[in-house]
Structures are given as structure tokens and as C-alpha cells.
Design a protein around this motif. Sequence first.
Motif, mmCIF file in Angstrom:
data_model
loop_
_atom_site.group_PDB
_atom_site.id
_atom_site.type_symbol
_atom_site.label_atom_id
_atom_site.label_comp_id
_atom_site.label_asym_id
_atom_site.label_seq_id
_atom_site.Cartn_x
_atom_site.Cartn_y
_atom_site.Cartn_z
ATOM 1 N N HIS A 31 5.311 -13.095 17.373
ATOM 2 C CA HIS A 31 4.126 -13.701 16.638
ATOM 3 C C HIS A 31 3.388 -14.943 17.231
ATOM 4 O O HIS A 31 2.336 -14.953 17.335
ATOM 5 N N TYR A 32 4.344 -15.632 17.825
ATOM 6 C CA TYR A 32 3.733 -16.722 18.755
ATOM 7 C C TYR A 32 2.924 -16.149 19.888
ATOM 8 O O TYR A 32 1.825 -16.481 20.344
ATOM 9 N N GLN A 69 19.228 -12.024 12.165
ATOM 10 C CA GLN A 69 18.908 -13.144 12.448
ATOM 11 C C GLN A 69 18.176 -12.941 14.122
ATOM 12 O O GLN A 69 17.178 -13.593 14.352
ATOM 13 N N ALA A 70 18.706 -11.917 14.983
ATOM 14 C CA ALA A 70 18.397 -11.760 16.220
ATOM 15 C C ALA A 70 16.626 -11.328 16.054
ATOM 16 O O ALA A 70 15.929 -11.321 16.732
ATOM 17 N N LEU A 71 16.610 -10.371 15.048
ATOM 18 C CA LEU A 71 15.382 -9.488 14.795
ATOM 19 C C LEU A 71 14.163 -10.488 14.432
ATOM 20 O O LEU A 71 13.368 -10.676 15.024
ATOM 21 N N LEU A 72 14.649 -11.643 13.578
ATOM 22 C CA LEU A 72 13.855 -12.483 12.909
ATOM 23 C C LEU A 72 13.350 -13.345 14.351
ATOM 24 O O LEU A 72 12.279 -13.992 14.245
ATOM 25 N N THR A 73 14.258 -13.918 15.149
ATOM 26 C CA THR A 73 14.046 -14.584 16.380
ATOM 27 C C THR A 73 12.920 -13.835 17.357
ATOM 28 O O THR A 73 12.016 -14.584 17.653
ATOM 29 N N GLU A 126 25.551 -7.067 10.895
ATOM 30 C CA GLU A 126 24.283 -6.714 10.368
ATOM 31 C C GLU A 126 23.419 -8.147 10.118
ATOM 32 O O GLU A 126 22.315 -8.395 10.340
ATOM 33 N N GLY A 127 24.154 -9.327 9.698
ATOM 34 C CA GLY A 127 23.616 -10.485 9.685
ATOM 35 C C GLY A 127 23.114 -11.075 10.991
ATOM 36 O O GLY A 127 21.914 -11.662 11.093
ATOM 37 N N ARG A 185 3.946 -10.099 9.736
ATOM 38 C CA ARG A 185 3.844 -11.260 8.358
ATOM 39 C C ARG A 185 4.295 -10.009 7.167
ATOM 40 O O ARG A 185 4.902 -10.700 6.382
ATOM 41 N N ALA A 186 3.918 -8.982 7.149
ATOM 42 C CA ALA A 186 4.417 -7.910 6.217
ATOM 43 C C ALA A 186 5.868 -7.931 6.185
ATOM 44 O O ALA A 186 6.533 -7.931 5.231
ATOM 45 N N TYR A 187 6.495 -8.015 7.191
ATOM 46 C CA TYR A 187 8.025 -8.066 7.471
ATOM 47 C C TYR A 187 8.298 -9.401 6.809
ATOM 48 O O TYR A 187 9.485 -9.394 6.123
ATOM 49 N N TYR A 188 8.191 -10.508 7.150
ATOM 50 C CA TYR A 188 8.262 -11.484 6.545
ATOM 51 C C TYR A 188 8.238 -11.659 5.026
ATOM 52 O O TYR A 188 9.448 -12.039 4.361
#
Length: 200
Positions: free
Chosen positions: A18-19, A8-12, A3-4, A100-103
Motif C-alpha cells: 500500500h505504501y 499477520q505476514a500478509l497484513l505486513t 494461520e495467525g 483497502r477492500a481486503y482491510y
Amino acid sequence: MGEGEREQALLTVLTTEHYALQTSRAGTIAEATGRATIFLSVLSAALIGLGFVASNDKLVRPYLAAVLPTLVIIGVLTFLRLVETTVENSLDLLRIQRIRAYYHHQLAGEHDFFADAVGAGDAMSTAWSLVGTRPGRWEFLLTTAALVGAVNAVLSGLGIALVATTVGVGVGVTVGVLVAVVTFGVQFVYIVRASAAPMR
């Protein structure tokens, strides 16, 4: 994948997306500026040319007969693409808003980081407010597409007025103004409909 690791992969992936969306927005803005600049430069060159032929009555009408339709065609094509870039820019902004809402939900915790991304109202209204814009159809009057549309309307009205002056100057001016107003109205309705449809 645990899960972690998945988080992390999703955040990346989201950071990369986003970029990419920011880059896409910058691209649409640069393209809109470039296209409007080209159109206004061609218009400026046409007006300079008109200055050269204005003293010769035999050249003015043929010059305008050749130049006005060309300017209107270039203007319409520019206008249509500018509406597309406006829609692309808005959709990119909406996608950035969701990231950004996810962040905010996943990472901010008790902090107010990205809190403006989860404001009240629909996502598009919130996204527009992030860039200092109030959503609404009248906001489209401030777009580059509307600016080019206004110039198109004036050029169309001028062309029709010149043709209509064969009947009389008063008739020509009246018809030209009506054509300009109707032309701008049609273009404005097109901007509003084309911009609103993908965001429903």
C-alpha cells in the motif's frame, strides 16, 4: 507457519505494498507535473524569442520554421509519456483499492472502516470515486495529457496555417483550424484507448 502468523505476514506485506503504491502514485504525479512544466517553459521561451524577431520580416519565417517543429516534437513526446503516467496512476489506484477492500473484509468487522473500498460497481469506478473523480471518457479532458495535447493541436494547426497562407489567408486559417481540431481529436482518442485498455 500457522494461520495467525500467515495472516499477520500478509497484513505486513499488504501494508508495505500500500505504501509503495502510494509512493508510486506520488511519483507519477510529480513526473507529469515536471514534464508539463518543462514543455510549457520551452513554449514560453519560444514565444519570448518570437517577440524578439517579430519586428524583422526576414527572421520571422525561418524562426517559426525552426521552432514550431521542435515544439511539436517535444509536445508529442511529452504527451505520450503523460498518457503513460495517467495509466500508471490509475492502475496504482486500482491496486490500492483492492488492498483497502481486503482491510475492510478482514479487519473492519462491524465497523464501516474502508467501506467505500467495496462500493457498488466495478473496482475501477469505485477507485476513481475515492479521489472525487467520475469515471468516463470526458474525464480524460481534465488530464495533464489532454492539456499538452491541446497545446500540440494549436501548434500543429498554426504551423499548417502558416504554410497554407501562401495560397491565401482565409485558406490558411481554415486549414489551420481543421488541423488543430483533428489533431486534438486524435490525441484525445489515444488517451481514452490507452487509459481504458489496461483497466478492462
